[in-house]
Design a protein around this motif. Structure first.
Motif, short mmCIF file in Angstrom:
data_model
loop_
_atom_site.label_atom_id
_atom_site.label_comp_id
_atom_site.label_asym_id
_atom_site.label_seq_id
_atom_site.Cartn_x
_atom_site.Cartn_y
_atom_site.Cartn_z
N LEU A 49 7.25 -30.26 20.76
CA LEU A 49 8.35 -29.51 21.35
C LEU A 49 8.80 -28.39 20.41
N LEU A 50 8.89 -28.72 19.12
CA LEU A 50 9.29 -27.72 18.13
C LEU A 50 8.30 -26.57 18.08
N SER A 51 7.01 -26.88 18.00
CA SER A 51 5.99 -25.83 17.90
C SER A 51 5.90 -25.04 19.20
N SER A 52 6.16 -25.70 20.33
CA SER A 52 6.18 -25.01 21.62
C SER A 52 7.28 -23.96 21.65
N GLY A 53 8.50 -24.36 21.22
CA GLY A 53 9.62 -23.41 21.21
C GLY A 53 9.40 -22.28 20.22
N LEU A 54 9.00 -22.62 19.00
CA LEU A 54 8.77 -21.58 17.98
C LEU A 54 7.61 -20.67 18.38
N GLY A 55 6.56 -21.26 18.96
CA GLY A 55 5.42 -20.46 19.39
C GLY A 55 5.79 -19.49 20.49
N THR A 56 6.64 -19.93 21.42
CA THR A 56 7.09 -19.04 22.50
C THR A 56 7.92 -17.89 21.96
N LEU A 57 8.80 -18.19 21.01
CA LEU A 57 9.60 -17.12 20.39
C LEU A 57 8.71 -16.12 19.66
N ALA A 58 7.67 -16.62 18.98
CA ALA A 58 6.73 -15.72 18.31
C ALA A 58 5.98 -14.86 19.32
N THR A 97 -6.62 -25.89 14.25
CA THR A 97 -5.67 -25.15 15.07
C THR A 97 -5.40 -23.77 14.48
N PHE A 98 -5.26 -23.71 13.16
CA PHE A 98 -5.02 -22.43 12.48
C PHE A 98 -6.17 -21.46 12.74
N PHE A 99 -7.40 -21.91 12.58
CA PHE A 99 -8.54 -21.01 12.76
C PHE A 99 -8.78 -20.66 14.22
N ALA A 100 -8.40 -21.54 15.14
CA ALA A 100 -8.46 -21.18 16.56
C ALA A 100 -7.51 -20.02 16.83
N GLY A 101 -6.31 -20.05 16.21
CA GLY A 101 -5.37 -18.94 16.33
C GLY A 101 -5.90 -17.67 15.72
N PHE A 218 20.65 -37.21 15.66
CA PHE A 218 20.14 -35.99 15.04
C PHE A 218 19.19 -36.37 13.91
N GLN A 219 17.94 -35.98 14.09
CA GLN A 219 16.89 -36.40 13.15
C GLN A 219 15.78 -35.36 13.13
N ALA A 220 15.43 -34.90 11.94
CA ALA A 220 14.38 -33.90 11.81
C ALA A 220 13.04 -34.50 12.20
N PRO A 221 12.23 -33.79 12.98
CA PRO A 221 10.91 -34.31 13.35
C PRO A 221 10.00 -34.40 12.13
N GLU A 222 8.99 -35.25 12.21
CA GLU A 222 8.07 -35.46 11.09
C GLU A 222 7.04 -34.34 11.07
N MET A 223 7.43 -33.21 10.51
CA MET A 223 6.56 -32.04 10.48
C MET A 223 5.47 -32.19 9.41
N SER A 285 -0.32 -20.58 18.20
CA SER A 285 -1.11 -21.70 17.69
C SER A 285 -1.06 -21.76 16.17
N ILE A 286 -1.03 -20.59 15.52
CA ILE A 286 -0.91 -20.57 14.06
C ILE A 286 0.43 -21.17 13.64
N VAL A 287 1.49 -20.81 14.36
CA VAL A 287 2.81 -21.40 14.09
C VAL A 287 2.76 -22.91 14.24
N ALA A 288 2.07 -23.39 15.31
CA ALA A 288 1.94 -24.83 15.53
C ALA A 288 1.24 -25.50 14.35
N SER A 289 0.22 -24.84 13.80
CA SER A 289 -0.52 -25.43 12.68
C SER A 289 0.33 -25.53 11.43
N PHE A 290 1.38 -24.72 11.31
CA PHE A 290 2.24 -24.74 10.14
C PHE A 290 3.31 -25.85 10.20
N VAL A 291 3.52 -26.43 11.40
CA VAL A 291 4.54 -27.48 11.52
C VAL A 291 3.95 -28.83 11.96
N GLY A 292 2.68 -28.84 12.38
CA GLY A 292 2.05 -30.10 12.77
C GLY A 292 1.91 -30.32 14.25
#
Length: 441
Positions: A49-58, A97-101, A218-223, A285-292
């Protein structure tokens, strides 16, 4: 596709209360599919969910806030992620994932410099259609295993009638929602199926609520952050498993951009340009690879919401992304998602993986690919058997070209060397090329 009068334009800012409701609608449309991918492959749904939101903003940033597209977890990468995880663990998946991006970025530069026809020429429907079929059918064993087997502590699995009944119930509700529900609920059949299956499984005593009750609100995801929580380990085997799938998702990306242009009555291929949308997709996808998180891609579900509501505002899409990020930090939501039984996911997956395979068949039909022509029959047959059969080139213990990548390579090479290339494009692909050229002119 005709355009009805829009309710909100691309740059229109809705009133705050309306803004939140419209953004939540988009969130629900993508929620079921986005959390399903990490649940299947063993990654964190909260991080997805986190990477989806951040990726969309990017993506919105790269496309200059001109394309109202939401990005979520890509189903095309499920098989490769499972294989890559077996070789290099979750850390290896992030490297892949990083190299796919990165591949997306290189293609975007090529499209900016040379146009898009070169990409269409090496990925005709006769090649892409069977590869999409491989993606779906290659995962059929995973879906059935989750649906009817339970895993034991020693790593083996045994058949469970109770679990299979839960899976079939989930499948049935999802099919009913997809076929007969109208309006907003007709756009979220996956979410309806997951919720219904979850409740049915809970009644059967198959859900453990302990983690949900113990989780903090409230709990930080395991990135997974490179060089912070782990040290990336480069692996050619992982690269060759995950990167070739980008060829398929790129072809899908071009098609979705054309559909989105028709829905909104804009020309996104010309402005802000196909190169920007591809670059934004790759950056997500690169953003996703940076957070897991798993690789991201543009979502057809959200295009459906745009078509239904005629609300095209990028601010609504941005609001959805922000809400997704906030949801990732609600511990009880993450724990609730993680408590979904595999049987429920298996029931959903039976339909979704079949739909992926059917999308490949539809591509062949829509483009009127003639299998009376030998070259088309040879290409499709080779791709299907290599991809579904699990063929692989193993050079040593640390390097292999897995079935999905090998099937893609074989399909592209056969297309390039066999005579009568026009037959691979069918009757309608030339119209697509002409439309792209017209929109770029």
């Amino acid at each position: 596709m005709s355009q009805e009068k829009e309710m909100l334009g691309i740059r229109d800012v809705p009133r705050f209360d309306k803004w939140m409701i419209l953004s939540l609608q988009h969130l629900f449309a993508m929620f079921g599919a986005t959390i399903l991918v990490p649940a299947i492959v063993g990654l964190s749904p909260a991080v997805a969910l986190l990477s989806s939101g951040l990726g969309t903003l990017a993506y919105l940033l790269v496309t200059r806030g001109q394309i109202p597209a939401y990005l979520g977890s890509s189903f095309a990468f499920i098989g490769p992620i499972i294989s890559a995880k077996a070789i290099g663990g979750p850390e290896g998946v992030m490297v892949g994932t990083f190299f796919a991006g990165i591949v997306y970025g290189l293609v975007a530069l090529g499209v900016k410099r040379s146009g898009v026809n070169w990409l269409l020429n090496i990925l005709p429907p006769a090649v892409v259609g069977p590869i999409i079929m491989v993606i779906g059918l290659g995962l059929s064993g995973v879906a059935v295993d989750m649906a009817m087997n339970i895993s034991l502590e020693d790593g083996t699995s045994v058949y469970s009638l109770q679990h299979f009944i839960v899976a079939l119930f989930t499948l049935s509700i999802t099919i009913i929602a997809n076929m007969f529900f109208k309006g907003f609920f007709g756009l979220i059949p996956v979410l309806v199926g997951v919720v219904s299956g979850y409740i049915f499984a809970a009644v059967q005593g198959l859900v453990d609520f302990t983690a949900v009750l113990e989780a903090n609100w409230f709990q930080a995801p395991e990135m997974m952050v490179p060089f912070v929580t782990y040290t990336p380990n480069f692996s050619w085997a992982v690269i060759f498993i995950m990167v070739p799938v980008a060829a398929v998702t790129l072809a899908e990306h071009i098609g979705q951009q054309m559909v989105l242009s028709k829905v909104t009555g804009r020309n996104f291929i010309k402005k802000p340009g196909l190169h920007r949308s591809i670059m934004g997709d790759g950056l997500a996808s690169i953003v996703a690879s940076f957070v897991g998180g798993p690789p991201n891609t543009t979502y057809g579900e959200n295009i459906g919401v745009l078509a239904m509501t005629r609300v095209y505002s990028v601010y609504v899409i941005g609001g959805t992304a922000v809400i997704a990020v906030l949801f990732a930090f609600i511990g009880k939501v993450s724990a609730l998602i993680s408590s979904i039984p595999p049987a429920v996911m298996g029931g959903i997956s039976i339909l979704l993986f079949g739909i992926i395979a059917s999308a490949g068949i539809r591509m062949l039909i829509d483009n009127k690919i003639d299998f009376g022509i030998k070259r088309n029959l040879v290409i499709a047959s080779s791709i299907l058997v290599i991809g579904i059969g699990g063929a692989a080139l193993k050079f040593n213990q640390d390097f292999e070209i897995a079935s999905m990548a090998l099937a893609t390579f074989v399909g592209v090479i056969l297309h390039l060397i066999l005579p009568d290339k026009k037959a691979a494009f069918g009757e309608n692909q030339q119209l697509i090329k002409e439309e792209v050229n017209e929109q770029n002119s």
